[in-house]
Design a protein around this motif. Structure first.
Motif, PDB file in Angstrom:
ATOM      1  N   PRO A 116     -56.453  51.296   2.879  1.00 26.28           N
ATOM      2  CA  PRO A 116     -56.884  52.110   4.291  1.00 26.28           C
ATOM      3  C   PRO A 116     -58.184  52.424   4.058  1.00 26.28           C
ATOM      4  N   GLY A 117     -58.721  52.507   5.299  1.00 26.04           N
ATOM      5  CA  GLY A 117     -60.080  53.133   5.641  1.00 26.04           C
ATOM      6  C   GLY A 117     -61.149  52.252   5.049  1.00 26.04           C
ATOM      7  N   ARG A 118     -60.812  50.742   4.641  1.00 29.56           N
ATOM      8  CA  ARG A 118     -61.809  49.925   4.212  1.00 29.56           C
ATOM      9  C   ARG A 118     -61.775  48.719   5.343  1.00 29.56           C
ATOM     10  N   ILE A 119     -62.834  47.975   5.516  1.00 29.79           N
ATOM     11  CA  ILE A 119     -63.172  47.108   6.409  1.00 29.79           C
ATOM     12  C   ILE A 119     -63.281  45.646   5.666  1.00 29.79           C
ATOM     13  N   TRP A 120     -62.701  44.526   5.954  1.00 27.70           N
ATOM     14  CA  TRP A 120     -63.312  43.129   5.312  1.00 27.70           C
ATOM     15  C   TRP A 120     -63.795  42.746   6.548  1.00 27.70           C
ATOM     16  N   ALA A 121     -65.085  42.278   6.473  1.00 23.66           N
ATOM     17  CA  ALA A 121     -65.836  41.356   7.429  1.00 23.66           C
ATOM     18  C   ALA A 121     -66.117  40.107   7.121  1.00 23.66           C
ATOM     19  N   GLU A 122     -65.587  39.115   7.825  1.00 18.89           N
ATOM     20  CA  GLU A 122     -65.948  37.905   7.368  1.00 18.89           C
ATOM     21  C   GLU A 122     -67.057  37.071   8.400  1.00 18.89           C
ATOM     22  N   MET A 123     -68.138  36.821   7.781  1.00 16.33           N
ATOM     23  CA  MET A 123     -69.411  36.343   8.457  1.00 16.33           C
ATOM     24  C   MET A 123     -69.653  34.687   8.331  1.00 16.33           C
ATOM     25  N   SER A 124     -68.603  34.002   7.651  1.00 11.53           N
ATOM     26  CA  SER A 124     -68.791  32.642   7.569  1.00 11.53           C
ATOM     27  C   SER A 124     -68.341  31.862   8.883  1.00 11.53           C
ATOM     28  N   THR A 125     -68.771  30.457   8.918  1.00 10.19           N
ATOM     29  CA  THR A 125     -68.355  29.653   9.992  1.00 10.19           C
ATOM     30  C   THR A 125     -66.958  29.198   9.422  1.00 10.19           C
ATOM     31  N   THR A 126     -65.924  29.261  10.033  1.00  8.26           N
ATOM     32  CA  THR A 126     -64.402  28.746   9.412  1.00  8.26           C
ATOM     33  C   THR A 126     -63.655  28.576  10.258  1.00  8.26           C
ATOM     34  N   ASP A 127     -62.313  28.498   9.848  1.00  2.00           N
ATOM     35  CA  ASP A 127     -61.368  27.847  10.712  1.00  2.00           C
ATOM     36  C   ASP A 127     -60.614  29.189  11.106  1.00  2.00           C
ATOM     37  N   ALA A 128     -60.346  28.930  12.496  1.00  2.17           N
ATOM     38  CA  ALA A 128     -59.781  30.378  13.076  1.00  2.17           C
ATOM     39  C   ALA A 128     -58.497  30.740  12.615  1.00  2.17           C
ATOM     40  N   LYS A 129     -57.626  29.615  12.399  1.00  4.47           N
ATOM     41  CA  LYS A 129     -55.986  30.161  11.966  1.00  4.47           C
ATOM     42  C   LYS A 129     -56.250  30.719  10.489  1.00  4.47           C
ATOM     43  N   GLU A 130     -57.290  29.905   9.716  1.00  3.30           N
ATOM     44  CA  GLU A 130     -57.257  30.493   8.381  1.00  3.30           C
ATOM     45  C   GLU A 130     -57.580  31.809   8.247  1.00  3.30           C
ATOM     46  N   THR A 131     -58.810  32.228   9.092  1.00  2.00           N
ATOM     47  CA  THR A 131     -59.206  33.342   9.174  1.00  2.00           C
ATOM     48  C   THR A 131     -58.199  34.421   9.462  1.00  2.00           C
ATOM     49  N   LYS A 132     -57.316  34.213  10.867  1.00  2.47           N
ATOM     50  CA  LYS A 132     -56.342  34.988  11.010  1.00  2.47           C
ATOM     51  C   LYS A 132     -55.495  35.227   9.801  1.00  2.47           C
ATOM     52  N   ARG A 133     -54.984  34.302   9.110  1.00  5.04           N
ATOM     53  CA  ARG A 133     -53.857  34.517   8.218  1.00  5.04           C
ATOM     54  C   ARG A 133     -54.512  35.333   7.128  1.00  5.04           C
ATOM     55  N   LEU A 134     -55.881  35.326   6.798  1.00  8.44           N
ATOM     56  CA  LEU A 134     -56.458  36.024   5.640  1.00  8.44           C
ATOM     57  C   LEU A 134     -56.515  37.566   6.261  1.00  8.44           C
ATOM     58  N   ALA A 135     -56.790  37.563   7.560  1.00  9.28           N
ATOM     59  CA  ALA A 135     -56.962  38.842   8.285  1.00  9.28           C
ATOM     60  C   ALA A 135     -55.623  39.622   8.169  1.00  9.28           C
ATOM     61  N   ASP A 136     -54.446  38.893   8.439  1.00 10.27           N
ATOM     62  CA  ASP A 136     -53.331  39.582   8.449  1.00 10.27           C
ATOM     63  C   ASP A 136     -52.655  40.003   7.107  1.00 10.27           C
ATOM     64  N   LEU A 137     -53.237  39.496   6.062  1.00  6.27           N
ATOM     65  CA  LEU A 137     -53.056  39.810   4.748  1.00  6.27           C
ATOM     66  C   LEU A 137     -53.697  41.233   4.482  1.00  6.27           C
ATOM     67  N   VAL A 138     -55.161  41.312   5.017  1.00  7.60           N
ATOM     68  CA  VAL A 138     -55.841  42.362   4.745  1.00  7.60           C
ATOM     69  C   VAL A 138     -55.143  43.706   5.384  1.00  7.60           C
ATOM     70  N   ILE A 139     -54.803  43.405   6.592  1.00  9.14           N
ATOM     71  CA  ILE A 139     -54.297  44.287   7.580  1.00  9.14           C
ATOM     72  C   ILE A 139     -53.039  44.905   6.880  1.00  9.14           C
ATOM     73  N   ALA A 140     -52.204  43.981   6.212  1.00  9.60           N
ATOM     74  CA  ALA A 140     -50.934  44.586   5.786  1.00  9.60           C
ATOM     75  C   ALA A 140     -50.951  45.286   4.506  1.00  9.60           C
ATOM     76  N   LYS A 141     -52.303  45.376   4.114  1.00  7.84           N
ATOM     77  CA  LYS A 141     -52.549  46.217   3.073  1.00  7.84           C
ATOM     78  C   LYS A 141     -53.203  47.694   3.489  1.00  7.84           C
ATOM     79  N   GLY A 142     -53.163  47.834   4.906  1.00  9.89           N
ATOM     80  CA  GLY A 142     -53.656  49.053   5.544  1.00  9.89           C
ATOM     81  C   GLY A 142     -55.049  49.162   5.667  1.00  9.89           C
ATOM     82  N   ALA A 143     -55.743  48.045   5.425  1.00  5.44           N
ATOM     83  CA  ALA A 143     -57.152  48.137   5.852  1.00  5.44           C
ATOM     84  C   ALA A 143     -57.379  47.278   7.331  1.00  5.44           C
TER      85      ALA A 143
END
Length: 330
Positions: free
Chosen positions: A86-113
């Motif tokens: 909680p209170g932290r942000i992950w910012a992904e600035m690579s050129t990458t796959d949208a589905k993979e980015t969403k999958r990883l983002a969901d994992l981060v959000i599940a941690k409260g970030a």
């Protein structure tokens, strides 16, 4: 704000430089220790692991060469997921796959970030000055929280919608740039074969309806002979491959995209994956025994615009010009 930056390559190093130059507390991490040392010498702190950066920093930014590299940094041993909360942000600035980015983002959000994808567009020379454009995919609340550091990293910042939208748009713009690059190469070789003065040909294209951002930047380093825009053929192949996959997943029967993929696959086979991407013109130079060079062009592009504070670009679906839209949002 404490910022962690993972990935100090051609683009990431320039973006991290903007963070450091504008007074943020910066902690850096890269597989190349020389790149890390260069930032430490400028006042950054050396990071120990993605986990440690996620624990110590308000925002941790990744700018990496592939979806696989990003996944390893986020969910691998001592990865971002082990330290973020909680209170932290992950910012992904690579050129990458949208589905993979969403999958990883969901994992981060599940941690409260919070998570935001924010790829950049506009060339490495603009990344160096903080004048590059940024696409930001995330919730509106996260976007507003991230805007203070996004407007340091770039000049024009567009909220594209939910996570995944920015990755798609970035891949689209890279596909269009690749199509421009191949067409510029064909145009310049044809002008040379027809006996045209290449300096005059460059100017004719530049002031006409045939111009493009790629012509006005990569066209110059092609004619110089350096062919250096800090981007390589393997990265182009990755990007246009991602675009082709988006089209296939959505049942769009493309014709130009498969051809571009074949052209760059051939370029990689001939010259190697780390060959500079504008040297795709060598396929035609080799075939015609022509050398497409002209005096007076720079070896690399330098952003001659002064660094300015960034701002959010607000889409206007009316008939305003692009200049009017930017003025309204500035």
């Amino acid at each position: 704000m404490r910022v962690g930056f993972i990935g100090l390559g051609n683009v990431g190093g320039k973006l991290a430089g903007s963070i450091l130059r504008n007074g943020f507390e910066l902690k850096v991490l890269d597989l190349n220790p020389l790149l890390v040392e260069s930032f430490v010498a400028k006042g950054a702190t050396r990071g120990d692991s993605p986990k440690e950066l996620a624990e110590a920093c308000d925002v941790v930014i990744t700018c990496l060469p592939s979806p696989a590299a990003c996944a390893a940094v986020v969910e691998g041993e001592n990865g971002i997921l082990e330290g973020i909360g909680p209170g932290r942000i992950w910012a992904e600035m690579s050129t990458t796959d949208a589905k993979e980015t969403k999958r990883l983002a969901d994992l981060v959000i599940a941690k409260g970030a919070e998570a935001i994808e924010c790829p950049v567009s506009g060339g490495c020379h603009r990344a160096a000055t903080g004048n590059i454009s940024i696409f930001a995919g995330c919730t509106r609340a996260t976007f507003e929280k991230a805007l203070p550091f996004l407007t340091v990293l770039g000049r024009r910042v567009l909220h594209t919608g939910e996570i995944g939208s920015a990755s798609i748009l970035k891949v689209v713009t890279n596909y269009l740039a690749t199509a421009n690059l191949v067409s510029v190469a064909e145009a310049l070789v044809t002008c040379k074969a027809a006996g045209m003065d290449l300096g005059i040909a460059y100017e004719a294209i530049r002031i006409s309806s045939g111009t493009s951002f790629v012509h006005e930047t990569e066209g110059q380093v092609i004619l110089n002979g350096s062919r250096d825009i800090s981007f390589t053929m393997d990265l182009v192949a990755k990007d246009i491959g991602l675009f082709q996959k988006i089209a296939e997943d959505n049942d769009v029967p493309l014709e130009l995209s498969p051809l571009l993929n074949r052209i760059f696959a051939d370029g990689i086979e001939r010259y190697g994956p780390r060959e500079l991407s504008p040297n795709i013109i060598k396929r035609l130079e080799d075939a015609t025994s022509l050398s497409v060079l002209a005096p007076g062009f720079p070896a690399e592009m330098v952003d001659d615009e002064p660094e300015e504070s960034g701002y959010e670009v607000v889409p206007n679906r009316g008939a305003a010009t692009s200049g009017q839209r930017e003025a309204a949002s500035g």
